[in-house]
Design an enzyme around this catalytic site. Sequence first.
Site, short mmCIF file in Angstrom:
data_model
loop_
_atom_site.label_atom_id
_atom_site.label_comp_id
_atom_site.label_asym_id
_atom_site.label_seq_id
_atom_site.Cartn_x
_atom_site.Cartn_y
_atom_site.Cartn_z
N LYS A 50 0.11 5.60 -3.14
CA LYS A 50 -0.72 4.73 -4.34
C LYS A 50 -1.37 4.65 -4.66
O LYS A 50 -2.28 4.17 -5.72
CB LYS A 50 0.28 3.33 -3.98
CG LYS A 50 1.70 3.11 -4.05
CD LYS A 50 2.56 1.58 -3.12
CE LYS A 50 4.12 1.97 -3.44
NZ LYS A 50 4.62 1.05 -2.91
N GLN A 83 3.99 -4.83 -0.37
CA GLN A 83 4.20 -3.74 0.60
C GLN A 83 4.91 -3.86 1.26
O GLN A 83 4.56 -5.33 2.15
CB GLN A 83 3.23 -2.29 1.33
CG GLN A 83 3.62 -1.54 1.37
CD GLN A 83 4.53 -0.48 1.10
OE1 GLN A 83 3.86 -0.24 -0.34
NE2 GLN A 83 5.66 -0.23 0.96
N ASP A 137 6.16 -4.08 -9.47
CA ASP A 137 7.33 -3.63 -8.85
C ASP A 137 9.00 -3.79 -8.75
O ASP A 137 10.27 -3.21 -8.78
CB ASP A 137 7.47 -4.25 -7.64
CG ASP A 137 7.00 -2.65 -6.17
OD1 ASP A 137 6.82 -2.08 -5.84
OD2 ASP A 137 6.79 -3.09 -5.12
#
Length: 282
Positions: free
Chosen positions: A53, A97, A120
């Site tokens: 990322k 995460q 997300d």
Amino acid sequence: MSYSIIDGKAISAQIKEECKQQVLAYKEKGIEICLAVIQVGADPASSVYVNNKKKACEFCGMKSLSYELPEETTEDELLALIHKLNDDPSVNGILVQLPLPKHIDEDLVIRTIDPKKDVDGFHTQSVGALCIGQPGFVSCTPAGIIQLLKRSGIEIAGKECVVIGRSNIVGKPMALLLLRENGTVTVCHSRTKDLKEVTKRADILIVAIGKPKFITSDYVKEGAVVIDVGIHRNENNKLCGDVDFDDVAEKTSAITPVPGGVGPMTIAMLMHNCVASYELQN
Ligand code: NAP
């Protein structure tokens, strides 16, 4: 039957290139897009994802802030950091995460992220907005699958779409997105009776079952489009999907490979969401 391979590597590269151009256009106006990535603990798989990322941000010219917190970080400490990033106008996207260590309530953490920074797309507000057709972030993997279909010239409207899997991050948002594109959508799960009978109706079959090579040709209609979301490593350390590619491909009109299909799309759509976050906030 001759089939085409849906090239996720090429399509994701195209999307990242578009993001790079958009970031550049913002830069020319003096605006910098910034993603904050938080990792708790040092799970090796998570570290690989986080690193990828960061690299994608670098490629697109975005700023990334990295918070690598120790495993013993408390829930309160993590929530305090999220509040701080929520309040920081220079931060556009916040990504925690997953999975988190067991002593931290994952749902609470996701709910604490400002929905305007929820790149997300996991926040209940983002999911609710998707459900009722309002603007908001969409979970990256299913959003990426819609791009794979559209950019491969595959029509969704009016098609029989079958999704295997009903997880919050893949199956459910996938079904909602296909519905938004006017597909006729059926969702299958572990309690579905006669799975084959349902999947053989599919013009577009999306497989997110989490079982290596589970879907063989007898689950697939001649000429169907098959999208394989699964990622597994076999005993020889080789990647494979939820679909038995060698058995199924000949029966399809188009299919995604593993690797190089859905996988690369997730990060590309994250970059897309980061760019979109600035617009959503302003
Ligand atoms: P998950 O949470 O384990 O969900 C699996 C789903 O499959 C569940 O809804 C389950 O039904 C259903 N299922 C299990 N066995 C079944 C059966 N025999 N018949 C019908 N349905 C069955 O998995 P996920 O997080 O959605 O991920 C799915 C796969 O995609 C995994 O391989 C994962 O590694 C991969 N993945 C890839 C990406 C990417 O970027 N490419 C991103 C996310 C996930 P119940 O709900 O009834 O249990």
